[in-house]
Design a protein around this motif. Structure first.
Motif, PDB file in Angstrom:
ATOM      1  N   PRO A  21       0.777  -1.267   0.046  1.00 36.59           N
ATOM      2  CA  PRO A  21       0.141   0.067   0.080  1.00 36.59           C
ATOM      3  C   PRO A  21       0.945   1.149  -0.205  1.00 36.59           C
ATOM      4  CG  PRO A  21       0.018  -0.885   2.045  1.00 36.59           C
ATOM      5  CD  PRO A  21       0.689  -1.885   1.302  1.00 36.59           C
ATOM      6  N   PRO A  22       0.242   2.535  -0.538  1.00 46.63           N
ATOM      7  CA  PRO A  22       1.158   3.429  -0.302  1.00 46.63           C
ATOM      8  C   PRO A  22       1.275   4.023   0.773  1.00 46.63           C
ATOM      9  CG  PRO A  22      -1.254   3.936  -1.271  1.00 46.63           C
ATOM     10  CD  PRO A  22      -0.985   2.473  -1.143  1.00 46.63           C
ATOM     11  N   PRO A  24       1.010   6.302   4.069  1.00 42.57           N
ATOM     12  CA  PRO A  24      -0.085   7.234   4.389  1.00 42.57           C
ATOM     13  C   PRO A  24       0.068   8.594   4.116  1.00 42.57           C
ATOM     14  CG  PRO A  24       1.244   6.407   6.346  1.00 42.57           C
ATOM     15  CD  PRO A  24       1.568   5.718   5.150  1.00 42.57           C
ATOM     16  N   ALA A  25      -0.902   9.209   3.651  1.00 39.63           N
ATOM     17  CA  ALA A  25      -0.832  10.878   3.523  1.00 39.63           C
ATOM     18  C   ALA A  25      -0.451  11.703   4.929  1.00 39.63           C
ATOM     19  CB  ALA A  25      -2.117  11.434   2.869  1.00 39.63           C
ATOM     20  N   TYR A  33      -9.594  13.757   2.868  1.00 39.49           N
ATOM     21  CA  TYR A  33      -8.839  12.351   2.799  1.00 39.49           C
ATOM     22  C   TYR A  33      -9.762  11.365   2.396  1.00 39.49           C
ATOM     23  CZ  TYR A  33      -5.139  14.964   4.922  1.00 39.49           C
ATOM     24  OH  TYR A  33      -4.086  15.961   5.366  1.00 39.49           O
ATOM     25  N   TRP A  35     -10.392   7.110   3.605  1.00 41.31           N
ATOM     26  CA  TRP A  35     -10.053   6.071   4.679  1.00 41.31           C
ATOM     27  C   TRP A  35     -10.713   4.617   4.051  1.00 41.31           C
ATOM     28  CZ3 TRP A  35      -6.478   4.482   7.832  1.00 41.31           C
ATOM     29  CH2 TRP A  35      -6.567   3.539   8.786  1.00 41.31           C
ATOM     30  N   THR A  39      -5.031   2.665   5.185  1.00 43.48           N
ATOM     31  CA  THR A  39      -4.152   3.676   4.971  1.00 43.48           C
ATOM     32  C   THR A  39      -4.973   5.132   4.702  1.00 43.48           C
ATOM     33  OG1 THR A  39      -2.705   2.230   3.731  1.00 43.48           O
ATOM     34  CG2 THR A  39      -2.189   4.722   3.505  1.00 43.48           C
ATOM     35  N   THR A  41      -5.218   8.284   2.530  1.00 48.42           N
ATOM     36  CA  THR A  41      -5.099   8.748   1.352  1.00 48.42           C
ATOM     37  C   THR A  41      -5.568  10.257   0.804  1.00 48.42           C
ATOM     38  OG1 THR A  41      -6.572   7.695   0.227  1.00 48.42           O
ATOM     39  CG2 THR A  41      -4.382   6.625   0.324  1.00 48.42           C
ATOM     40  N   ARG A  44      -8.357  12.987  -4.146  1.00 54.52           N
ATOM     41  CA  ARG A  44      -7.887  13.387  -5.178  1.00 54.52           C
ATOM     42  C   ARG A  44      -8.572  14.936  -5.807  1.00 54.52           C
ATOM     43  NH1 ARG A  44      -9.319   9.676  -8.155  1.00 54.52           N
ATOM     44  NH2 ARG A  44     -11.398  10.460  -9.235  1.00 54.52           N
TER      45      ARG A  44
END
Length: 271
Positions: A21-22, A24-25, A33, A35, A39, A41, A44
């Motif tokens: 997984p990327p 966490p932001a 964000y 959830w 994670t 994120t 967009r």
């Protein structure tokens, strides 16, 4: 051939099939964000409407904005349930209210929580509790198939070991005032009336703020269309707007927006 290179190639292939997984932001860096259960994120595109474009819900707007302002300021604030007819602006109001508070300097962000991963809320609570920022945890279009399914969320709202942290409040939208279908509630009531009623009401009662959204009359629908048209420089034709709603079988803010999208397309305009 040595087993180690083979195992390494297998591991690399698995990593490509299931990438990690990327990271966490940064919870301090973005206005909104998502959830999805593991994670945090960055959203967009937040895309909140200006509050002024949300018509015929002035009381709901003022009440929700005031509650979010208190949360952003570190004061006492409620968890909120926005319930009522489809397409009446519940979800749009949540995003617009948060964006409005951000625009006037509020240190707050929105986190949209995927409804199918509510069991992971304790992990989200742990991630944001130490952050010097307030958070609206937004659960959109929530509903349960049975009253008992709501008990875990009920304990997180108030009274459970995994209650949400002081810097976060849940704002939930639902088409159902009590979050479970009426026919299911009636079936459970026939089996055990007292327990079914208690379960049906217990979750809704956990929200300190409950705001109802109701079906629009024709004047209210046209006011929304006119506000959208003015905001986007489009002509307003009441008869055409009413005809659109009639063909769609109902009047709502969502139907008004769909009409505006169609109108803008016919005029060669993007919105």
């Amino acid at each position: 051939m040595s087993e180690e290179p083979i195992l390494a190639r297998i591991a690399d292939a698995l990593d490509r099939l299931s990438p990690p997984p990327p990271p966490p932001a940064d919870p301090l860096a973005h206005p909104a964000y998502v959830w999805r259960g593991d994670t945090l994120t960055a959203a967009r595109d937040f895309g909140a409407l200006p509050l002024a474009l949300l018509q015929n819900i002035d009381l709901q707007k003022a009440t929700l904005v005031a509650n979010i302002e208190r949360l952003a300021a570190g004061a006492a604030a409620h968890d909120a349930l926005l319930w009522g007819a489809r397409g009446t602006g519940k979800s749009a109001l949540v995003k617009s209210a948060v964006a409005h508070v951000q625009a006037v300097g509020g240190n707050i962000a929105l986190i949209e929580v995927v409804t199918t991963r509510l069991e992971t809320l304790p992990a989200l609570f742990a991630a944001i509790a130490p952050v010097d920022r307030a958070f609206v945890l937004f659960i959109d279009d929530l509903g349960f198939d049975a009253a008992g399914d709501a008990r875990a969320l009920r304990s997180m709202l108030q009274g459970g070991a995994e209650a949400r942290p002081a810097n976060a409040r849940l704002i939930v939208t639902s088409n159902r005032r009590h979050l479970i279908p009426r026919d299911i509630a009636e079936q459970e009531s026939a089996i055990n009336p007292r327990d079914a009623v208690d379960d049906q009401l217990a979750l809704a009662d956990r929200f300190g703020l409950s705001l109802g959204f109701h079906v629009l009359d024709q004047d209210g629908y046209l006011a929304i269309v006119q506000a959208y048209a003015a905001a986007h420089g489009l002509p307003f034709d009441a008869a055409e707007a009413v005809g659109w709603a009639t063909r769609r079988g109902g009047r709502s803010g969502r139907v008004a927006w769909h009409y505006i999208v169609d109108l803008a397309g016919r005029h060669g305009q993007s919105i």
